[in-house]
Design a protein around this motif. Sequence first.
Motif, PDB file in Angstrom:
ATOM      1  N   GLU A 255       0.813  -1.227   0.000  1.00  0.00           N
ATOM      2  CA  GLU A 255       0.000   0.000   0.000  1.00  0.00           C
ATOM      3  C   GLU A 255       0.845   1.275   0.000  1.00  0.00           C
ATOM      4  OE1 GLU A 255      -0.077  -1.687   4.241  1.00  0.00           O
ATOM      5  OE2 GLU A 255      -0.457  -2.481   2.259  1.00  0.00           O
ATOM      6  N   ASP A 256       2.155   1.146   0.291  1.00  0.00           N
ATOM      7  CA  ASP A 256       3.044   2.310   0.316  1.00  0.00           C
ATOM      8  C   ASP A 256       3.729   2.575  -1.027  1.00  0.00           C
ATOM      9  OD1 ASP A 256       2.417   2.674   2.968  1.00  0.00           O
ATOM     10  OD2 ASP A 256       4.170   1.561   3.690  1.00  0.00           O
ATOM     11  N   ILE A 257       3.543   1.693  -1.983  1.00  0.00           N
ATOM     12  CA  ILE A 257       4.191   1.859  -3.283  1.00  0.00           C
ATOM     13  C   ILE A 257       3.435   2.902  -4.103  1.00  0.00           C
ATOM     14  CG2 ILE A 257       4.775   0.706  -5.456  1.00  0.00           C
ATOM     15  CD1 ILE A 257       5.199  -1.850  -3.862  1.00  0.00           C
ATOM     16  N   ASP A 258       4.159   3.944  -4.518  1.00  0.00           N
ATOM     17  CA  ASP A 258       3.521   4.978  -5.332  1.00  0.00           C
ATOM     18  C   ASP A 258       3.607   4.599  -6.814  1.00  0.00           C
ATOM     19  OD1 ASP A 258       6.149   5.466  -6.023  1.00  0.00           O
ATOM     20  OD2 ASP A 258       6.262   7.421  -5.060  1.00  0.00           O
ATOM     21  N   ALA A 259       2.958   5.381  -7.649  1.00  0.00           N
ATOM     22  CA  ALA A 259       2.891   5.087  -9.081  1.00  0.00           C
ATOM     23  C   ALA A 259       4.273   5.083  -9.744  1.00  0.00           C
ATOM     24  CB  ALA A 259       1.983   6.098  -9.780  1.00  0.00           C
ATOM     25  N   ALA A 260       5.161   5.976  -9.320  1.00  0.00           N
ATOM     26  CA  ALA A 260       6.492   6.051  -9.921  1.00  0.00           C
ATOM     27  C   ALA A 260       7.293   4.778  -9.626  1.00  0.00           C
ATOM     28  CB  ALA A 260       7.235   7.279  -9.409  1.00  0.00           C
ATOM     29  N   LEU A 261       7.262   4.315  -8.377  1.00  0.00           N
ATOM     30  CA  LEU A 261       7.976   3.096  -8.016  1.00  0.00           C
ATOM     31  C   LEU A 261       7.375   1.891  -8.732  1.00  0.00           C
ATOM     32  CD1 LEU A 261      10.124   1.583  -6.467  1.00  0.00           C
ATOM     33  CD2 LEU A 261       8.597   1.541  -4.490  1.00  0.00           C
ATOM     34  N   LEU A 262       6.064   1.843  -8.820  1.00  0.00           N
ATOM     35  CA  LEU A 262       5.407   0.749  -9.521  1.00  0.00           C
ATOM     36  C   LEU A 262       5.824   0.722 -10.992  1.00  0.00           C
ATOM     37  CD1 LEU A 262       3.455  -1.593  -9.412  1.00  0.00           C
ATOM     38  CD2 LEU A 262       1.585   0.013  -9.849  1.00  0.00           C
TER      39      LEU A 262
END
Length: 84
Positions: free
Chosen positions: A64-71
């Motif tokens: 749930e802590d993964i943002d769109a950029a990291l994904l």
Amino acid sequence: MASAIQVSATEFSRGFGKYREEAFSTDVIEVTSHGRVIGGYLSAKELERYHRLKDRERQVLRVEDIDAALLAEIEAAEYGVPGE
């Protein structure tokens, strides 16, 4: 990274000064005893890299802590290709 060189433990202890300087160009010196690797000597650059990798090893991310950029980075990653 330059390939590691192998040297016997006896030779390494007798020629430590030589191998200390050689570590600047080879990054890693593998120390052997009776034909098997028993340890290694790392250049300062490789030691820093080792510490960075060990720090990242302990990094915990919750989904749930993964943002769109990291994904996006994860999705674009290629096996065996180091990240930036």
